[in-house]
Design a protein around this motif. Structure first.
Motif, short mmCIF file in Angstrom:
data_model
loop_
_atom_site.label_atom_id
_atom_site.label_comp_id
_atom_site.label_asym_id
_atom_site.label_seq_id
_atom_site.Cartn_x
_atom_site.Cartn_y
_atom_site.Cartn_z
N GLN A 78 0.84 -1.20 0.00
CA GLN A 78 0.00 0.00 0.00
C GLN A 78 0.88 1.26 0.00
N ASN A 79 0.30 2.33 -0.55
CA ASN A 79 0.97 3.64 -0.55
C ASN A 79 2.38 3.57 -1.14
N THR A 80 2.55 2.73 -2.14
CA THR A 80 3.89 2.42 -2.65
C THR A 80 3.98 2.70 -4.15
N GLU A 81 5.12 3.23 -4.57
CA GLU A 81 5.39 3.46 -5.98
C GLU A 81 6.18 2.28 -6.54
N PHE A 97 -3.33 -13.81 -3.29
CA PHE A 97 -4.44 -12.87 -3.17
C PHE A 97 -4.03 -11.70 -2.27
N PRO A 98 -3.17 -10.84 -2.78
CA PRO A 98 -2.67 -9.74 -1.96
C PRO A 98 -3.72 -8.68 -1.71
N THR A 99 -3.46 -7.84 -0.74
CA THR A 99 -4.23 -6.61 -0.53
C THR A 99 -3.42 -5.46 -1.10
N LEU A 100 -3.97 -4.76 -2.08
CA LEU A 100 -3.27 -3.66 -2.76
C LEU A 100 -4.14 -2.42 -2.68
N SER A 101 -3.55 -1.32 -2.22
CA SER A 101 -4.33 -0.08 -2.12
C SER A 101 -3.43 1.14 -2.21
N ASN A 102 -3.94 2.13 -2.92
CA ASN A 102 -3.31 3.45 -2.98
C ASN A 102 -1.86 3.39 -3.47
N ASN A 103 -1.61 2.52 -4.45
CA ASN A 103 -0.27 2.41 -5.00
C ASN A 103 -0.16 3.22 -6.29
N ASN A 104 1.04 3.65 -6.61
CA ASN A 104 1.33 4.39 -7.84
C ASN A 104 2.17 3.49 -8.73
N ILE A 105 1.54 2.90 -9.73
CA ILE A 105 2.19 1.91 -10.58
C ILE A 105 2.32 2.49 -11.98
N HIS A 106 3.55 2.69 -12.46
CA HIS A 106 3.72 3.35 -13.74
C HIS A 106 5.09 3.03 -14.34
N HIS A 107 5.19 3.16 -15.65
CA HIS A 107 6.45 3.02 -16.39
C HIS A 107 7.17 1.70 -16.10
N ASN A 108 6.39 0.62 -16.00
CA ASN A 108 6.94 -0.72 -16.00
C ASN A 108 6.70 -1.34 -17.37
#
Length: 211
Positions: A78-81, A97-108
């Protein structure tokens, strides 16, 4: 980490944080500089990555991995780039089955929750809405098993991607929160999944859903 004091997981060539670690003058990292963070079947699902940066990872000696790899594991991120990683932001098998929230995922190479291929041999629910599910190959729902897909979930398929239903599929969208099954080139929903700039899908981009 915290909002003001993040934790960095990055390349030894990345001099933008922590200085010139490898002593070769000013450099920046590159995708595939290091392998991955991997959670295995032995990992504690209480594991958490919070307010962190994960970049310049995503490859192994003989295989390709995401910046984060999940094998039969379900941590919280969470809260991770997550950026500038080869292959995929997060790679997982069908028992993760992870819990994912408020992440910034880009340029991969792929900005998604990437599933390579496999057979879903348990009852499972896909409920991630903070990230796109990216099906790279064939996913098969086994006989007598149920895959439930919750509202507002986006599933994108690569060229060879398909979903084979030998058991039960319950895709439970709503009028306001539909479920999307679409191409990984379709940036009109879920953003730029294949990381190549703005594109739209085309007929035959992916295979099918088969019952």
């Amino acid at each position: 980490g915290t909002a003001t004091d993040k934790i960095y997981f990055t390349s030894y060539r990345d001099d933008t944080v922590g200085g010139d670690t490898n002593g070769d003058g000013s450099t920046i990292g590159a995708r595939s500089d290091w392998d991955r963070i991997e959670f295995t079947a032995f990992s504690n699902d209480a594991s958490i990555i919070d307010h962190s940066v994960i970049r310049y990872a995503g490859t192994g000696y003989s295989s390709y991995y995401g910046g984060v790899r999940l094998i039969d594991s379900s941590p919280t991120i969470q809260n991770t780039e997550i950026a500038e990683n080869s292959y995929c932001a997060i790679e997982a098998n069908l028992h993760s089955f992870p819990t994912l929230s408020n992440n910034n995922i880009h340029h991969n190479d792929a900005n998604g929750f990437c599933i390579k291929t496999g057979t879903l041999d348990i009852d499972a629910t896909w409920d991630l809405t903070d990230i796109v599910y990216f099906i790279r190959d064939t996913v098969t729902v086994a006989v007598d098993k149920t895959l439930t897909i919750n509202p507002d979930v986006i599933i994108k398929f690569a060229d060879a991607g398909d979903l084979i239903i030998n058991g039960t599929l319950k895709a439970l969208g709503t009028v306001t929160d539909p479920i999307y099954f679409t191409s990984y080139r379709d940036d009109t929903i879920g953003g730029d999944t294949n990381g190549n700039g703005a594109t739209v899908g085309a007929r035959s981009d992916w295979d099918r859903i088969e019952f």
